[in-house]
Design an enzyme around this catalytic site. Sequence first.
Site, PDB file in Angstrom:
ATOM      1  N   GLN A 167      -0.549 -37.342  31.220  1.00  0.00           N
ATOM      2  CA  GLN A 167      -0.006 -38.553  30.589  1.00  0.00           C
ATOM      3  C   GLN A 167      -0.846 -38.904  29.378  1.00  0.00           C
ATOM      4  O   GLN A 167      -0.512 -39.821  28.644  1.00  0.00           O
ATOM      5  CB  GLN A 167      -0.097 -39.734  31.562  1.00  0.00           C
ATOM      6  CG  GLN A 167       0.680 -39.534  32.819  1.00  0.00           C
ATOM      7  CD  GLN A 167       0.345 -40.604  33.861  1.00  0.00           C
ATOM      8  OE1 GLN A 167       0.962 -41.655  33.905  1.00  0.00           O
ATOM      9  NE2 GLN A 167      -0.631 -40.336  34.693  1.00  0.00           N
ATOM     10  N   ASN A 168      -1.974 -38.225  29.225  1.00  0.00           N
ATOM     11  CA  ASN A 168      -2.895 -38.612  28.156  1.00  0.00           C
ATOM     12  C   ASN A 168      -2.378 -38.159  26.803  1.00  0.00           C
ATOM     13  O   ASN A 168      -1.730 -37.120  26.669  1.00  0.00           O
ATOM     14  CB  ASN A 168      -4.286 -38.057  28.434  1.00  0.00           C
ATOM     15  CG  ASN A 168      -4.890 -38.674  29.677  1.00  0.00           C
ATOM     16  OD1 ASN A 168      -4.400 -39.704  30.142  1.00  0.00           O
ATOM     17  ND2 ASN A 168      -5.910 -38.067  30.225  1.00  0.00           N
ATOM     18  N   PRO A 209     -10.923 -45.910  26.812  1.00  0.00           N
ATOM     19  CA  PRO A 209     -10.600 -46.780  27.945  1.00  0.00           C
ATOM     20  C   PRO A 209      -9.263 -46.400  28.579  1.00  0.00           C
ATOM     21  O   PRO A 209      -8.376 -45.887  27.891  1.00  0.00           O
ATOM     22  CB  PRO A 209     -10.517 -48.172  27.313  1.00  0.00           C
ATOM     23  CG  PRO A 209     -10.344 -47.954  25.847  1.00  0.00           C
ATOM     24  CD  PRO A 209     -10.911 -46.613  25.523  1.00  0.00           C
ATOM     25  N   ASP A 210      -9.119 -46.650  29.895  1.00  0.00           N
ATOM     26  CA  ASP A 210      -7.799 -46.472  30.508  1.00  0.00           C
ATOM     27  C   ASP A 210      -6.998 -47.751  30.276  1.00  0.00           C
ATOM     28  O   ASP A 210      -7.431 -48.649  29.537  1.00  0.00           O
ATOM     29  CB  ASP A 210      -7.921 -46.065  31.987  1.00  0.00           C
ATOM     30  CG  ASP A 210      -8.531 -47.140  32.866  1.00  0.00           C
ATOM     31  OD1 ASP A 210      -8.751 -48.270  32.384  1.00  0.00           O
ATOM     32  OD2 ASP A 210      -8.798 -46.863  34.045  1.00  0.00           O
ATOM     33  N   PHE A 211      -5.820 -47.851  30.872  1.00  0.00           N
ATOM     34  CA  PHE A 211      -5.007 -49.069  30.702  1.00  0.00           C
ATOM     35  C   PHE A 211      -5.412 -50.160  31.685  1.00  0.00           C
ATOM     36  O   PHE A 211      -5.587 -51.295  31.319  1.00  0.00           O
ATOM     37  CB  PHE A 211      -3.523 -48.748  30.979  1.00  0.00           C
ATOM     38  CG  PHE A 211      -2.766 -48.229  29.795  1.00  0.00           C
ATOM     39  CD1 PHE A 211      -3.354 -48.049  28.562  1.00  0.00           C
ATOM     40  CD2 PHE A 211      -1.410 -47.927  29.931  1.00  0.00           C
ATOM     41  CE1 PHE A 211      -2.634 -47.562  27.492  1.00  0.00           C
ATOM     42  CE2 PHE A 211      -0.671 -47.448  28.865  1.00  0.00           C
ATOM     43  CZ  PHE A 211      -1.284 -47.257  27.643  1.00  0.00           C
ATOM     44  N   ARG A 212      -5.500 -49.760  32.971  1.00  0.00           N
ATOM     45  CA  ARG A 212      -5.417 -50.781  34.014  1.00  0.00           C
ATOM     46  C   ARG A 212      -6.710 -51.066  34.758  1.00  0.00           C
ATOM     47  O   ARG A 212      -6.692 -51.876  35.690  1.00  0.00           O
ATOM     48  CB  ARG A 212      -4.312 -50.401  35.009  1.00  0.00           C
ATOM     49  CG  ARG A 212      -2.951 -50.400  34.351  1.00  0.00           C
ATOM     50  CD  ARG A 212      -1.812 -50.021  35.257  1.00  0.00           C
ATOM     51  NE  ARG A 212      -0.552 -50.012  34.528  1.00  0.00           N
ATOM     52  CZ  ARG A 212      -0.132 -49.013  33.757  1.00  0.00           C
ATOM     53  NH1 ARG A 212      -0.863 -47.925  33.633  1.00  0.00           N
ATOM     54  NH2 ARG A 212       1.016 -49.096  33.109  1.00  0.00           N
ATOM     55  N   THR A 236      -5.342 -41.226  37.662  1.00  0.00           N
ATOM     56  CA  THR A 236      -4.138 -41.974  37.275  1.00  0.00           C
ATOM     57  C   THR A 236      -3.792 -43.009  38.327  1.00  0.00           C
ATOM     58  O   THR A 236      -3.992 -42.781  39.529  1.00  0.00           O
ATOM     59  CB  THR A 236      -2.926 -41.044  37.044  1.00  0.00           C
ATOM     60  OG1 THR A 236      -1.742 -41.852  36.907  1.00  0.00           O
ATOM     61  CG2 THR A 236      -2.723 -40.042  38.162  1.00  0.00           C
ATOM     62  N   HIS A 255       3.717 -37.718  27.784  1.00  0.00           N
ATOM     63  CA  HIS A 255       3.902 -38.908  26.955  1.00  0.00           C
ATOM     64  C   HIS A 255       3.617 -38.627  25.484  1.00  0.00           C
ATOM     65  O   HIS A 255       3.279 -39.533  24.730  1.00  0.00           O
ATOM     66  CB  HIS A 255       3.025 -40.052  27.479  1.00  0.00           C
ATOM     67  CG  HIS A 255       3.428 -40.505  28.854  1.00  0.00           C
ATOM     68  ND1 HIS A 255       2.648 -41.292  29.651  1.00  0.00           N
ATOM     69  CD2 HIS A 255       4.550 -40.262  29.573  1.00  0.00           C
ATOM     70  CE1 HIS A 255       3.265 -41.517  30.816  1.00  0.00           C
ATOM     71  NE2 HIS A 255       4.420 -40.891  30.783  1.00  0.00           N
ATOM     72  N   ASP A 277      -4.543 -38.132  24.193  1.00  0.00           N
ATOM     73  CA  ASP A 277      -5.766 -37.955  23.412  1.00  0.00           C
ATOM     74  C   ASP A 277      -6.006 -36.510  22.973  1.00  0.00           C
ATOM     75  O   ASP A 277      -6.983 -36.233  22.275  1.00  0.00           O
ATOM     76  CB  ASP A 277      -6.975 -38.476  24.206  1.00  0.00           C
ATOM     77  CG  ASP A 277      -7.081 -37.873  25.611  1.00  0.00           C
ATOM     78  OD1 ASP A 277      -6.744 -36.683  25.786  1.00  0.00           O
ATOM     79  OD2 ASP A 277      -7.502 -38.595  26.539  1.00  0.00           O
ATOM     80  N   ASN A 320      -9.682 -39.779  42.364  1.00  0.00           N
ATOM     81  CA  ASN A 320      -9.513 -41.045  41.650  1.00  0.00           C
ATOM     82  C   ASN A 320     -10.505 -42.073  42.180  1.00  0.00           C
ATOM     83  O   ASN A 320     -11.058 -41.904  43.269  1.00  0.00           O
ATOM     84  CB  ASN A 320      -8.071 -41.553  41.868  1.00  0.00           C
ATOM     85  CG  ASN A 320      -7.566 -42.414  40.716  1.00  0.00           C
ATOM     86  OD1 ASN A 320      -7.673 -42.028  39.564  1.00  0.00           O
ATOM     87  ND2 ASN A 320      -7.018 -43.574  41.026  1.00  0.00           N
ATOM     88  N   CYS A 375       9.022 -40.885  11.018  1.00  0.00           N
ATOM     89  CA  CYS A 375       9.613 -42.186  10.694  1.00  0.00           C
ATOM     90  C   CYS A 375      10.523 -42.605  11.843  1.00  0.00           C
ATOM     91  O   CYS A 375      11.330 -41.809  12.323  1.00  0.00           O
ATOM     92  CB  CYS A 375      10.421 -42.059   9.405  1.00  0.00           C
ATOM     93  SG  CYS A 375      11.454 -43.494   9.075  1.00  0.00           S
ATOM     94  N   GLU A 394      -9.690 -44.978  43.129  1.00  0.00           N
ATOM     95  CA  GLU A 394      -9.010 -45.761  44.162  1.00  0.00           C
ATOM     96  C   GLU A 394      -7.834 -44.963  44.708  1.00  0.00           C
ATOM     97  O   GLU A 394      -7.363 -44.030  44.055  1.00  0.00           O
ATOM     98  CB  GLU A 394      -8.506 -47.080  43.545  1.00  0.00           C
ATOM     99  CG  GLU A 394      -7.669 -46.794  42.302  1.00  0.00           C
ATOM    100  CD  GLU A 394      -7.134 -48.023  41.577  1.00  0.00           C
ATOM    101  OE1 GLU A 394      -7.238 -49.122  42.105  1.00  0.00           O
ATOM    102  OE2 GLU A 394      -6.567 -47.837  40.480  1.00  0.00           O
TER     103      GLU A 394
END
Length: 260
Positions: free
Chosen positions: A106-107, A33-36, A198, A126, A109, A222, A134, A224
């Site tokens: 940004q992924n 799943p994406d975030f938004r 994104t 990211h 995965d 995309n 740690c 959107e």
Amino acid sequence: LDAPALARYITSGKCKNITLMLGAGVSTSAGIPDFRSPETGLYANLARLNLPYPEAVFEINFFRRNPTPFYTLAQELYPGKFRPTITHSFIKLLANKSLLHTCFTQNIDTLERRAGIPAQKIIEAHGSFAKQRCIRCKIEFDDDSMKEHVLLGKVPKCETCGGYVKPDIVFFGEDLPPEFINAIPRLADSDLLIVLGTSLTVRPFASLAGMVEKDCPRVLINLERVGDFGSRSNDVILLGKCDEVVRDLAKALGWEEELE
Ligand code: NAD
């Protein structure tokens, strides 16, 4: 520029350095799943974690106090069971054809690596699940032991100091990796920028889209419209699912047979 015109530009010989910016929308067809996204996104489906607000699960200060929600989620998101998508395969083709300059992602995965895109072309802005350490003494933690903990939904603790172990994913409140900062000047060498899947809401990553030269065409693929796409005369907006748009583009390029 539409898809056929874009294809002509890519094969014109004038376009040698394609830079990509990827987000979670590239991996939704792999089952991550994406975030938004309003219904299917992670943020819309975190009630079971009892968080004060959804972003807390990826905030370093929250993790220091309570790493359990993150590890509950990590159990579902841990790489291994997910396969690269058609879009990843298309990116590998760009690399095979010596057209890929840099793939900023940004992924977290690691599907870019799993697709076989050369490591030196990928900038994981990211971080990723590939290593962990740690959060207190920063010592690295064993990969196999990490996997065991994550798959059981258990919080791994440092064998040296007892601190919580966290994958090298950049949480909100943490600095981006030096590899990302060092790669930013590469944008100036791009003669095509393609932004895929994104929302362009996470900074500083999102600001890369404004850093290519004014004469460098920018393409958005995309569901959107996002960012300031449309504000430059040479912007191209291809709305739709990444895999479908990319397949059409591959067709226009005559590369469809080569997509895996
Ligand atoms: P986001 O959730 O903010 O935005 C995703 C965007 O992709 C939205 O605009 C959505 O409309 C679009 N989208 C969704 N499915 C699509 C599809 N099939 N085709 C085309 N577009 C599609 O994601 P983001 O902008 O990447 O947010 C950034 C943060 O999300 C990063 O910090 C990243 O680390 C993290 N993240 C990563 C993963 C992953 O590694 N796969 C998954 C979720 C979140």
